[in-house]
Write a protein that holds these residues in place. Structure first.
Motif, PDB file in Angstrom:
ATOM      1  N   LEU A   1      13.450 -27.423  54.742  1.00  0.00           N
ATOM      2  CA  LEU A   1      12.389 -28.127  54.009  1.00  0.00           C
ATOM      3  C   LEU A   1      12.269 -27.521  52.623  1.00  0.00           C
ATOM      4  O   LEU A   1      12.653 -26.372  52.388  1.00  0.00           O
ATOM      5  CB  LEU A   1      11.056 -28.078  54.753  1.00  0.00           C
ATOM      6  N   ILE A   2      11.764 -28.329  51.701  1.00  0.00           N
ATOM      7  CA  ILE A   2      11.784 -27.912  50.300  1.00  0.00           C
ATOM      8  C   ILE A   2      10.744 -26.837  50.001  1.00  0.00           C
ATOM      9  O   ILE A   2      10.917 -26.033  49.090  1.00  0.00           O
ATOM     10  CB  ILE A   2      11.589 -29.142  49.374  1.00  0.00           C
ATOM     11  N   LYS A   3       9.645 -26.796  50.787  1.00  0.00           N
ATOM     12  CA  LYS A   3       8.623 -25.756  50.624  1.00  0.00           C
ATOM     13  C   LYS A   3       8.406 -25.060  51.966  1.00  0.00           C
ATOM     14  O   LYS A   3       7.924 -25.693  52.912  1.00  0.00           O
ATOM     15  CB  LYS A   3       7.292 -26.350  50.157  1.00  0.00           C
ATOM     16  N   HIS A   4       8.738 -23.809  52.043  1.00  0.00           N
ATOM     17  CA  HIS A   4       8.446 -23.039  53.247  1.00  0.00           C
ATOM     18  C   HIS A   4       6.991 -22.584  53.190  1.00  0.00           C
ATOM     19  O   HIS A   4       6.554 -22.013  52.184  1.00  0.00           O
ATOM     20  CB  HIS A   4       9.359 -21.825  53.344  1.00  0.00           C
ATOM     21  N   VAL A   5       6.243 -22.835  54.269  1.00  0.00           N
ATOM     22  CA  VAL A   5       4.819 -22.483  54.298  1.00  0.00           C
ATOM     23  C   VAL A   5       4.589 -21.509  55.456  1.00  0.00           C
ATOM     24  O   VAL A   5       4.736 -21.885  56.621  1.00  0.00           O
ATOM     25  CB  VAL A   5       3.932 -23.738  54.481  1.00  0.00           C
ATOM     26  N   PRO A   6       4.239 -20.245  55.166  1.00  0.00           N
ATOM     27  CA  PRO A   6       4.004 -19.263  56.239  1.00  0.00           C
ATOM     28  C   PRO A   6       2.857 -19.688  57.152  1.00  0.00           C
ATOM     29  O   PRO A   6       1.985 -20.463  56.769  1.00  0.00           O
ATOM     30  CB  PRO A   6       3.648 -17.981  55.465  1.00  0.00           C
ATOM     31  N   ALA A   7       2.866 -19.149  58.367  1.00  0.00           N
ATOM     32  CA  ALA A   7       1.861 -19.518  59.371  1.00  0.00           C
ATOM     33  C   ALA A   7       0.444 -19.178  58.922  1.00  0.00           C
ATOM     34  O   ALA A   7      -0.507 -19.878  59.273  1.00  0.00           O
ATOM     35  CB  ALA A   7       2.171 -18.821  60.688  1.00  0.00           C
ATOM     36  N   ASP A   8       0.280 -18.102  58.123  1.00  0.00           N
ATOM     37  CA  ASP A   8      -1.071 -17.726  57.709  1.00  0.00           C
ATOM     38  C   ASP A   8      -1.648 -18.691  56.669  1.00  0.00           C
ATOM     39  O   ASP A   8      -2.838 -18.640  56.365  1.00  0.00           O
ATOM     40  CB  ASP A   8      -1.091 -16.296  57.170  1.00  0.00           C
TER      41      ASP A   8
END
Length: 565
Positions: free
Chosen positions: A142-149
């Motif tokens: 995916l183009i933006k990795h978003v951490p779980a926090d």
């Protein structure tokens, strides 16, 4: 209208007509949050822009030219592996939401065919673009990795299972119809109709809800009005509205709208290009040029401060003779000074024996104080030539960076890297040692005058220098605003018509720091008369024998003359 679920429906309708069944021939990532898929269908190439930009997220077929980075980002390399050469099987909107799935059949490492989908979520700052394996909904990339926090609702990392954003639990107007709407809102005040529509049906932005409310409120069959309005999203007439204050808005068709002008386009993509070309391009430039702007501002601040100090030194130098007089008096009357004294009054024989108060260093005697004044005098007299030299260099640096500021104001994304390269070559920015590729200077902007004459406009110093001093014929006409930072403009003709000359002058005025002014002076002469002084900055030229035109910049003319790629 904002890009809501209804407009997304219209986009998918247009995509199904133009590109479904086509083959993806190229995949590019010209900007951090945006992908361009070149889809070839019916012998036509369609550049499909998929943007996950936090402000300008959208999907559209675009004709705005773009420059790819020299080093391809990891995300686009991943997409190329799965998408290049694949056939675009279908395009589907999720319910009436701002989510579009693009389906292709691709081969895996073993050569087996697998269904892959590219999912674009256009959700403001939460926008994202996913490559998903359809059989198990696994996110490949995916183009933006978003951490779980940062997102506790669902996992937005490679390897996770793709899950749709939380549902709104509202009715889809395209599948459930608008039958209950007209009688429902007719029992409420008109001012509340738009809110009722938005709270009942999925995918309605504020503008869409207001437009439907106005349509229903017309005389006649209210339900028929509503159904006809909704059907227009499959019978498109892309429209760009301009308010009396110059604000732009758009719609999939020419609906009831407060405006002073409505412009129609053949496709939604053409309309979105016209709407976004200024906004999105400016945002892209701001993103890419953030570090450059800081460097330029720091250099301007440093040189402005240096100039003040140099001026102060010159002011002191003008009073250097006063220091010599004080030294002469002290060396003539040293006996009047004793250690510990902070000042002394002595008859000034240079000025009719008027008393002159001379400040003293209490640690020194008369002769030592005299020597101190002579030393200051000699330093200031010697410094004048050096300070004047430094003043000229500092003024040149200030003019240079003011020119860079003007270029950043009119820069397109492709121009930013040229400016970065120039500042790197000039030693103002540290070179990236990891990137061993030789940077390429982008091409000047291309225009064609009303009578068909070719005109080029350099948008930065590297383009200007190459265009004016290397590429232009000696007989071509060169133009530049007078004594103001701006672009070099070349008319590729030794004898342009008066109309072409005026149009080129307007281009020169528009691509300069005087773009918001009227009656701008523009110098012009044959390019062969230009000279570049040894050691001067890129793009700096001198000339004589010029003629001058006075013009007013014209934005519409710029758009009209620009050659579309």
């Amino acid at each position: 209208m904002p890009l809501d679920g209804l407009f997304t429906h219209a986009l998918v309708h247009e995509f199904n007509e133009l590109i479904v069944g086509g083959r993806i021939t190229k995949v590019h990532q010209p900007y951090p949050n945006e992908i361009v898929l070149v889809v070839r269908n019916n012998s036509v190439n369609y550049p499909l822009l998929l943007s996950a930009h936090p402000t300008y997220a959208r999907a559209q077929i675009t004709r705005i030219p773009y420059e790819n980075p020299q080093t391809a980002p990891n995300f686009v390399m991943f997409l190329r592996r799965y998408l290049e050469g694949a056939k675009l099987q279908k395009i589907v909107q999720i319910d009436n939401d701002r989510i579009i799935n693009f389906y292709v059949n691709a081969r895996n490492e073993l050569g087996d065919v697998q269904e892959i989908r590219l999912t674009l979520e256009m959700m403001g700052r939460h926008s994202n673009l996913f490559l998903v394996r359809e059989e198990d909904s696994r996110i490949l990339e995916l183009i933006k990795h978003v951490p779980a926090d940062q997102n506790r609702v669902r996992s937005l990392m490679p390897g996770a299972t793709y899950v749709l954003p939380p549902a709104q639990n509202l009715a889809n107007p395209f599948t459930e119809g608008l039958d209950v709407l007209a009688p429902m809102i007719l029992d409420t005040p008109f001012d509340d109709w738009a809110k009722t529509i938005q709270s009942t049906y999925q995918g309605f932005g504020r503008d869409s809800a207001v437009s439907l409310a106005r349509t229903i409120n017309q005389p006649g069959d209210h339900l028929a009005h509503a159904k006809n309005w909704l059907a227009r999203f499959n019978n498109l007439k892309p429209t760009l509205f301009t308010s009396d204050k110059g604000a732009l808005s758009y719609a999939a068709f020419d609906w009831l709208q407060d405006h002073t002008n409505a412009q129609h386009f053949q496709t939604l993509g053409d309309m979105l290009d016209a709407y976004y070309i200024g906004r999105a391009e400016r945002e892209r430039v701001n993103q890419q040029a953030g570090s450059l702007v800081r460097v330029v501002k720091n250099e301007l601040k440093k040189n402005t401060s240096k100039r003040k100090k140099l001026l102060a030194t010159l002011d002191d130098a003008e009073n250097a003779d006063d220091l010599k007089v004080m030294g002469d008096l002290l060396i003539t009357y040293p006996h009047l000074v004793q250690k510990g004294m902070t000042s002394v009054e002595i008859e000034n024989y240079y000025n009719n024996n008027a008393l002159l108060k001379i400040p003293l260093d209490p640690k020194l005697n008369g002769l030592k104080n005299a020597e101190r004044y002579f030393t200051k005098y000699r330093k200031l007299r010697t410094a004048v030539a050096y300070v004047n030299e430094q003043m000229a260099l500092t003024d040149a640096e200030i003019a240079y960076f003011n020119n860079i500021v003007a270029q950043l104001d009119v820069a397109s994304p492709k121009d930013v890297e040229d400016i970065r390269l120039e500042l790197t070559n000039g030693g103002y920015i540290r070179a990236n040692k990891k990137n061993k590729q030789k940077p390429k200077v982008s091409k000047p902007d291309q225009f064609q005058s009303t009578d068909g004459t070719h005109i080029e406009v350099g948008k930065n110093n590297l383009q200007n220098e190459r265009l004016s001093l290397k590429q232009a014929d000696r007989r071509d006409i060169w133009l530049h605003v007078q004594n103001i930072p701006g672009s070099h403009v070349i008319i590729h003709s030794p004898n342009p018509s008066d109309e072409t000359l005026v149009e080129a002058a307007k281009l020169a005025a528009y691509f300069s720091k005087a773009r918001d002014s009227a009656n701008v002076p523009v110098d012009y002469l044959p390019a062969g008369k230009l000279r570049k002084p040894n050691g001067s900055k890129p793009g700096f030229v001198i000339f004589e024998g010029q003629q001058t035109l006075f013009v007013t910049p014209d934005h519409q003319l710029v758009s009209q003359l620009k050659i579309k790629k």
